[in-house]
Design a protein around this motif. Sequence first.
Motif, PDB file in Angstrom:
ATOM      1  N   LEU A  55       8.248 -13.857 -11.538  1.00  0.00           N
ATOM      2  CA  LEU A  55       6.811 -13.961 -11.782  1.00  0.00           C
ATOM      3  C   LEU A  55       6.002 -14.026 -10.477  1.00  0.00           C
ATOM      4  O   LEU A  55       5.100 -14.845 -10.317  1.00  0.00           O
ATOM      5  CB  LEU A  55       6.498 -15.194 -12.647  1.00  0.00           C
ATOM      6  N   LYS A  56       6.348 -13.140  -9.536  1.00  0.00           N
ATOM      7  CA  LYS A  56       5.598 -13.077  -8.276  1.00  0.00           C
ATOM      8  C   LYS A  56       4.231 -12.455  -8.502  1.00  0.00           C
ATOM      9  O   LYS A  56       4.059 -11.586  -9.351  1.00  0.00           O
ATOM     10  CB  LYS A  56       6.332 -12.197  -7.256  1.00  0.00           C
ATOM     11  N   GLY A  57       3.295 -12.838  -7.679  1.00  0.00           N
ATOM     12  CA  GLY A  57       2.024 -12.137  -7.663  1.00  0.00           C
ATOM     13  C   GLY A  57       2.168 -10.799  -6.955  1.00  0.00           C
ATOM     14  O   GLY A  57       3.009 -10.641  -6.062  1.00  0.00           O
ATOM     15  N   VAL A  58       1.359  -9.828  -7.343  1.00  0.00           N
ATOM     16  CA  VAL A  58       1.379  -8.529  -6.671  1.00  0.00           C
ATOM     17  C   VAL A  58      -0.044  -8.110  -6.312  1.00  0.00           C
ATOM     18  O   VAL A  58      -0.986  -8.384  -7.050  1.00  0.00           O
ATOM     19  CB  VAL A  58       2.042  -7.427  -7.538  1.00  0.00           C
ATOM     20  N   HIS A  59      -0.151  -7.482  -5.178  1.00  0.00           N
ATOM     21  CA  HIS A  59      -1.393  -6.836  -4.764  1.00  0.00           C
ATOM     22  C   HIS A  59      -1.041  -5.409  -4.377  1.00  0.00           C
ATOM     23  O   HIS A  59      -0.190  -5.187  -3.507  1.00  0.00           O
ATOM     24  CB  HIS A  59      -2.026  -7.551  -3.570  1.00  0.00           C
ATOM     25  N   THR A  62       0.859  -1.176   0.000  1.00  0.00           N
ATOM     26  CA  THR A  62       0.000   0.000   0.000  1.00  0.00           C
ATOM     27  C   THR A  62       0.892   1.222   0.000  1.00  0.00           C
ATOM     28  O   THR A  62       1.761   1.372   0.873  1.00  0.00           O
ATOM     29  CB  THR A  62      -0.929   0.020   1.221  1.00  0.00           C
ATOM     30  N   GLY A  63       0.695   2.099  -0.972  1.00  0.00           N
ATOM     31  CA  GLY A  63       1.552   3.279  -1.084  1.00  0.00           C
ATOM     32  C   GLY A  63       1.361   3.964  -2.418  1.00  0.00           C
ATOM     33  O   GLY A  63       0.271   3.967  -2.987  1.00  0.00           O
ATOM     34  N   GLY A  64       2.445   4.537  -2.936  1.00  0.00           N
ATOM     35  CA  GLY A  64       2.376   5.333  -4.147  1.00  0.00           C
ATOM     36  C   GLY A  64       2.609   4.535  -5.415  1.00  0.00           C
ATOM     37  O   GLY A  64       3.265   3.490  -5.416  1.00  0.00           O
ATOM     38  N   GLY A  65       2.081   5.059  -6.514  1.00  0.00           N
ATOM     39  CA  GLY A  65       2.176   4.378  -7.801  1.00  0.00           C
ATOM     40  C   GLY A  65       3.596   4.233  -8.313  1.00  0.00           C
ATOM     41  O   GLY A  65       3.941   3.225  -8.932  1.00  0.00           O
ATOM     42  N   LYS A  66       4.435   5.238  -8.077  1.00  0.00           N
ATOM     43  CA  LYS A  66       5.818   5.189  -8.555  1.00  0.00           C
ATOM     44  C   LYS A  66       6.559   4.004  -7.933  1.00  0.00           C
ATOM     45  O   LYS A  66       7.254   3.250  -8.616  1.00  0.00           O
ATOM     46  CB  LYS A  66       6.532   6.500  -8.231  1.00  0.00           C
ATOM     47  N   THR A  67       6.388   3.822  -6.614  1.00  0.00           N
ATOM     48  CA  THR A  67       7.022   2.693  -5.939  1.00  0.00           C
ATOM     49  C   THR A  67       6.433   1.375  -6.421  1.00  0.00           C
ATOM     50  O   THR A  67       7.151   0.388  -6.611  1.00  0.00           O
ATOM     51  CB  THR A  67       6.848   2.825  -4.416  1.00  0.00           C
ATOM     52  N   ALA A  68       5.120   1.347  -6.647  1.00  0.00           N
ATOM     53  CA  ALA A  68       4.462   0.125  -7.113  1.00  0.00           C
ATOM     54  C   ALA A  68       5.023  -0.326  -8.459  1.00  0.00           C
ATOM     55  O   ALA A  68       5.234  -1.521  -8.689  1.00  0.00           O
ATOM     56  CB  ALA A  68       2.961   0.342  -7.209  1.00  0.00           C
ATOM     57  N   LYS A  69       5.264   0.615  -9.361  1.00  0.00           N
ATOM     58  CA  LYS A  69       5.820   0.269 -10.666  1.00  0.00           C
ATOM     59  C   LYS A  69       7.220  -0.335 -10.524  1.00  0.00           C
ATOM     60  O   LYS A  69       7.575  -1.292 -11.214  1.00  0.00           O
ATOM     61  CB  LYS A  69       5.854   1.506 -11.561  1.00  0.00           C
TER      62      LYS A  69
END
Length: 483
Positions: free
Chosen positions: A240-244, A223-230
């Motif tokens: 090939l990890k899953g991400v949430h 949970t956080g910002g889009g830049k870090t998520a990318k």
Amino acid sequence: MGVDKLHLLINNEDVETGQYTEVKDPGRYTDVVGLVAKGTVQHVEQAVQAAHQAFASWRQTSLEERSALFMQAAKLLEEDTSSLSEMLTRENGMLLNDAAMEVGLSPYVIYLTLENAQAFFQSKQAEDEVSFVSVEKRPIGVIAAIVPWNAPFVLTLQKLVPAVLAGNTIVIKPSPNAPISISRALRKMAALFPDGVINVIHGDTDVGTALTTHPLVRKITFTGGGKTAKHIMKGAADSLKGVHFELGGNDPAIVLDDADLDEVVPKIVQGAFWRSGQICFDIKRVYVPQAMYDAFYRRTCDLVDAYKVGHGLNPDATLGPVNNKLQYQYVKELIEGARQSGAKVIELGQKLEPANWDNGYFLQPAVVGDVEPGQDIVTCEQFGPVIPLIAYRSEEEALRMANMTEYGLASSVWSSDFERALRVTREIEAGMTFINGHGQSPLGAKLMPFGGVKQSGIGRENSEVGLAEYIEYHAINYHKQSH
């Protein structure tokens, strides 16, 4: 007040490190409230290995056994609300009442998840003359959870409980901006569980990267910002990890022309400025019919001017500071940019402690009027005590402006006509929409999947849908012998 020294928690043991980072009070940043261990890549390796080893036996335990441990954990949290709340206020900045609500919701997250789990984990089986089929739900493995500072208890528990209840083990990395109170709680909870099931690490970007790219981590929840998520998503691709992801929001409120302003305006102001605007689904922009705009603006300013801005432990404060320097500077720049662009910016409220004002990340709540729909103050996630009001001339225009963003977390519609509001609601591009309120009712908290569309996230938390994030399906098909 004393200064906490917080270590890493690996395999149910405190792990000291060679370096500790200061956590400062955002409402009085000359005060150090704790020292937090700075982990290394090697510590990540230890934590993931501990979780991986624990998974082999933890996955074999029954749902009843796991549920019983979480019931004990909920009781522990209920007993420690007061001290945890005060520390949360000192490190996060939120008002003490809000901190008590945040900590107090943690057992509720546990109870709701346990309630939803009973039906969710039932196997689906079917049989006919030629075969038998069983569709079963199995845990994934080691989960990496990275949680933010703005609601650390609820957002951590929304990951921890479904993940571990499903039979996974977990490594949690709290935010360096509010790590102490949640880590205290996690340490007590972890002691109830077998060694290695719940692990807690702290550190900088190298630690986060090592955790999210580790080959034994099977899924990342962030949970956080889009830049870090990318960045996380790119690293996860190698194995090939899953991400949430539960990411940011630019959550619109659409006021329809039949709304009762006496009822609507106070709720919208509360929905915009709750926790100083630092909630992902807080109202970030309000669309108001042109004919109602002046009246709405005046009433909004009157209510916002009643806020009293001060330290979270000040009983007279109704609005606390923002959490950290980067966010403080970002919001100040947004406000100044709106002012320079010709928008009408008015900063309101009372400074409770003028002498301490420059010793904290305090901002007066701001209302922005006469603003163009494409300006930064409207199109971004402000995450601070500021709300832009935008006039519209038709429902179609309001919906077009509400949807012209890559965000799609929450939204709200305000009307005296439920059927009309429902029709408008169904045209909004968002994961969640509230009508004549902002936030989840008790029934909503139980049943609503929490999350966003577009760049506001991937996947959901809460409800049975949230439990599904932490399982794999195993389908078994038995072919009977033909006669």
